[in-house]
Design a protein around this motif. Structure first.
Motif, PDB file in Angstrom:
ATOM      1  N   THR A  18      35.329  27.243  -9.565  1.00  0.00           N
ATOM      2  CA  THR A  18      34.531  26.042  -9.330  1.00  0.00           C
ATOM      3  C   THR A  18      35.248  24.795  -9.834  1.00  0.00           C
ATOM      4  OG1 THR A  18      32.512  27.350  -9.510  1.00  0.00           O
ATOM      5  CG2 THR A  18      32.283  24.976  -9.765  1.00  0.00           C
ATOM      6  N   VAL A  19      35.848  24.883 -11.011  1.00  0.00           N
ATOM      7  CA  VAL A  19      36.594  23.743 -11.551  1.00  0.00           C
ATOM      8  C   VAL A  19      37.810  23.448 -10.671  1.00  0.00           C
ATOM      9  CG1 VAL A  19      37.999  22.965 -13.510  1.00  0.00           C
ATOM     10  CG2 VAL A  19      35.761  24.008 -13.907  1.00  0.00           C
ATOM     11  N   PHE A  20      38.494  24.492 -10.195  1.00  0.00           N
ATOM     12  CA  PHE A  20      39.625  24.309  -9.290  1.00  0.00           C
ATOM     13  C   PHE A  20      39.184  23.584  -8.019  1.00  0.00           C
ATOM     14  CE2 PHE A  20      42.002  25.961  -5.600  1.00  0.00           C
ATOM     15  CZ  PHE A  20      43.266  25.466  -5.908  1.00  0.00           C
ATOM     16  N   LEU A  21      38.069  24.000  -7.453  1.00  0.00           N
ATOM     17  CA  LEU A  21      37.548  23.337  -6.252  1.00  0.00           C
ATOM     18  C   LEU A  21      37.169  21.881  -6.543  1.00  0.00           C
ATOM     19  CD1 LEU A  21      35.340  26.171  -4.719  1.00  0.00           C
ATOM     20  CD2 LEU A  21      37.547  25.336  -3.889  1.00  0.00           C
ATOM     21  N   ALA A  22      36.598  21.630  -7.699  1.00  0.00           N
ATOM     22  CA  ALA A  22      36.222  20.256  -8.064  1.00  0.00           C
ATOM     23  C   ALA A  22      37.460  19.368  -8.150  1.00  0.00           C
ATOM     24  CB  ALA A  22      35.463  20.250  -9.386  1.00  0.00           C
ATOM     25  N   VAL A  23      38.534  19.887  -8.720  1.00  0.00           N
ATOM     26  CA  VAL A  23      39.776  19.121  -8.816  1.00  0.00           C
ATOM     27  C   VAL A  23      40.307  18.813  -7.417  1.00  0.00           C
ATOM     28  CG1 VAL A  23      42.201  19.251  -9.540  1.00  0.00           C
ATOM     29  CG2 VAL A  23      40.385  19.915 -11.122  1.00  0.00           C
ATOM     30  N   ARG A  24      40.249  19.785  -6.516  1.00  0.00           N
ATOM     31  CA  ARG A  24      40.721  19.557  -5.140  1.00  0.00           C
ATOM     32  C   ARG A  24      39.873  18.506  -4.431  1.00  0.00           C
ATOM     33  NH1 ARG A  24      43.004  24.238  -1.617  1.00  0.00           N
ATOM     34  NH2 ARG A  24      42.696  22.485  -0.253  1.00  0.00           N
ATOM     35  N   VAL A  25      38.565  18.555  -4.619  1.00  0.00           N
ATOM     36  CA  VAL A  25      37.666  17.580  -3.984  1.00  0.00           C
ATOM     37  C   VAL A  25      37.962  16.177  -4.509  1.00  0.00           C
ATOM     38  CG1 VAL A  25      35.238  16.832  -3.914  1.00  0.00           C
ATOM     39  CG2 VAL A  25      35.826  19.201  -3.440  1.00  0.00           C
ATOM     40  N   ILE A  26      38.161  16.050  -5.806  1.00  0.00           N
ATOM     41  CA  ILE A  26      38.455  14.737  -6.397  1.00  0.00           C
ATOM     42  C   ILE A  26      39.800  14.221  -5.900  1.00  0.00           C
ATOM     43  CG2 ILE A  26      38.990  13.558  -8.566  1.00  0.00           C
ATOM     44  CD1 ILE A  26      36.829  15.385  -9.865  1.00  0.00           C
ATOM     45  N   ARG A  27      40.799  15.085  -5.862  1.00  0.00           N
ATOM     46  CA  ARG A  27      42.119  14.662  -5.368  1.00  0.00           C
ATOM     47  C   ARG A  27      42.053  14.194  -3.920  1.00  0.00           C
ATOM     48  NH1 ARG A  27      46.893  18.594  -7.642  1.00  0.00           N
ATOM     49  NH2 ARG A  27      46.875  17.743  -9.739  1.00  0.00           N
ATOM     50  N   ARG A  28      41.313  14.909  -3.101  1.00  0.00           N
ATOM     51  CA  ARG A  28      41.199  14.518  -1.691  1.00  0.00           C
ATOM     52  C   ARG A  28      40.503  13.166  -1.574  1.00  0.00           C
ATOM     53  NH1 ARG A  28      41.313  14.934   3.462  1.00  0.00           N
ATOM     54  NH2 ARG A  28      39.518  14.978   4.825  1.00  0.00           N
ATOM     55  N   ALA A  29      39.428  12.976  -2.307  1.00  0.00           N
ATOM     56  CA  ALA A  29      38.691  11.708  -2.251  1.00  0.00           C
ATOM     57  C   ALA A  29      39.563  10.551  -2.736  1.00  0.00           C
ATOM     58  CB  ALA A  29      37.416  11.799  -3.086  1.00  0.00           C
ATOM     59  N   ALA A 122      29.818  12.105  -0.061  1.00  0.00           N
ATOM     60  CA  ALA A 122      30.235  13.495   0.131  1.00  0.00           C
ATOM     61  C   ALA A 122      30.834  14.058  -1.148  1.00  0.00           C
ATOM     62  CB  ALA A 122      31.233  13.591   1.272  1.00  0.00           C
ATOM     63  N   THR A 123      31.660  13.267  -1.819  1.00  0.00           N
ATOM     64  CA  THR A 123      32.283  13.725  -3.062  1.00  0.00           C
ATOM     65  C   THR A 123      31.233  13.973  -4.139  1.00  0.00           C
ATOM     66  OG1 THR A 123      34.295  12.499  -2.521  1.00  0.00           O
ATOM     67  CG2 THR A 123      34.010  13.153  -4.811  1.00  0.00           C
ATOM     68  N   VAL A 124      30.309  13.044  -4.298  1.00  0.00           N
ATOM     69  CA  VAL A 124      29.255  13.206  -5.311  1.00  0.00           C
ATOM     70  C   VAL A 124      28.380  14.420  -4.981  1.00  0.00           C
ATOM     71  CG1 VAL A 124      27.134  12.152  -6.223  1.00  0.00           C
ATOM     72  CG2 VAL A 124      29.231  10.802  -6.041  1.00  0.00           C
ATOM     73  N   GLY A 125      28.052  14.613  -3.716  1.00  0.00           N
ATOM     74  CA  GLY A 125      27.236  15.765  -3.328  1.00  0.00           C
ATOM     75  C   GLY A 125      27.928  17.088  -3.638  1.00  0.00           C
ATOM     76  N   ILE A 126      29.193  17.188  -3.292  1.00  0.00           N
ATOM     77  CA  ILE A 126      29.928  18.426  -3.553  1.00  0.00           C
ATOM     78  C   ILE A 126      30.086  18.653  -5.049  1.00  0.00           C
ATOM     79  CG2 ILE A 126      32.165  19.565  -3.284  1.00  0.00           C
ATOM     80  CD1 ILE A 126      32.348  18.148  -0.520  1.00  0.00           C
ATOM     81  N   LEU A 127      30.432  17.601  -5.791  1.00  0.00           N
ATOM     82  CA  LEU A 127      30.591  17.751  -7.243  1.00  0.00           C
ATOM     83  C   LEU A 127      29.273  18.089  -7.923  1.00  0.00           C
ATOM     84  CD1 LEU A 127      33.113  14.892  -8.086  1.00  0.00           C
ATOM     85  CD2 LEU A 127      33.562  17.347  -7.891  1.00  0.00           C
TER      86      LEU A 127
END
Length: 178
Positions: A18-29, A122-127
């Motif tokens: 989950t933390v790995f996915l959060a880092v990827r989402v933040i990097r993409r945003a 989208a970023t806030v929703g996913i996070l």
């Protein structure tokens, strides 16, 4: 002991993913934001479009993702080729589109029109969802520890009161005969 390991390892693994996915989402945003805010645009040619599908086994639905491969020349003369998912279905091979990009060692480019509010939402929703997963895992581990925690530490400590337990024959000394 091995069963305890499982009740900590599985939630720990879920939290790590989950933390790995959060880092990827933040990097993409942040990459999208950087490309949009750079002010650099170029005309890019769509070299290829293709779709990938996932799911569809059992009761799950099929998800189709549209991919576009673009190529453009940056202002420093480098030819940049990048792939982007979920672009518009109206962009076909050979079409010319405007891309926003940010210069650097690795060029981050996007053919998506700037939409800061949509990107942030989208970023806030996913996070938020990923945070709920982490909180659930932590809560599960805490609850497991409180309910089935390591009882060997209280067995050897005479200062810990065992008021909830009825007296046992093992509590007396062996020299006493009941």
């Amino acid at each position: 002991m091995s069963m305890d390991f499982m009740f900590y390892a599985v939630p720990g693994l879920i939290m790590a993913v989950t933390v790995f996915l959060a880092v990827r989402v933040i990097r993409r945003a942040l990459g999208l934001r950087r490309a949009w805010n750079s002010g650099l645009t170029a005309e890019a040619r769509c070299l290829r479009t293709y779709t990938t599908t996932s799911g569809g086994s059992g009761d799950s639905s099929v998800r189709t993702t549209l991919h576009h491969v673009y190529e453009f020349t940056a202002r420093d003369g480098r030819t940049i080729r990048f792939e982007e998912e979920d672009g518009p279905g109206t962009t076909l091979e050979g079409d010319i589109v405007v891309v926003h990009y940010a210069e650097g060692e690795t060029v981050k480019a996007t053919a998506q029109a700037p939409s800061h509010i949509r990107n942030t939402a989208a970023t806030v929703g996913i996070l938020t969802f990923l945070s709920v997963v982490v909180v659930f895992c932590v809560g599960f581990m805490v609850t497991y520890t409180e309910a089935f925690g390591d009882s060997s530490s209280t067995d050897d400590d005479p200062s810990v009161s065992k008021m909830d337990e009825p007296p046992s024959i093992d509590d007396g000394s062996y020299s006493e005969v009941p």
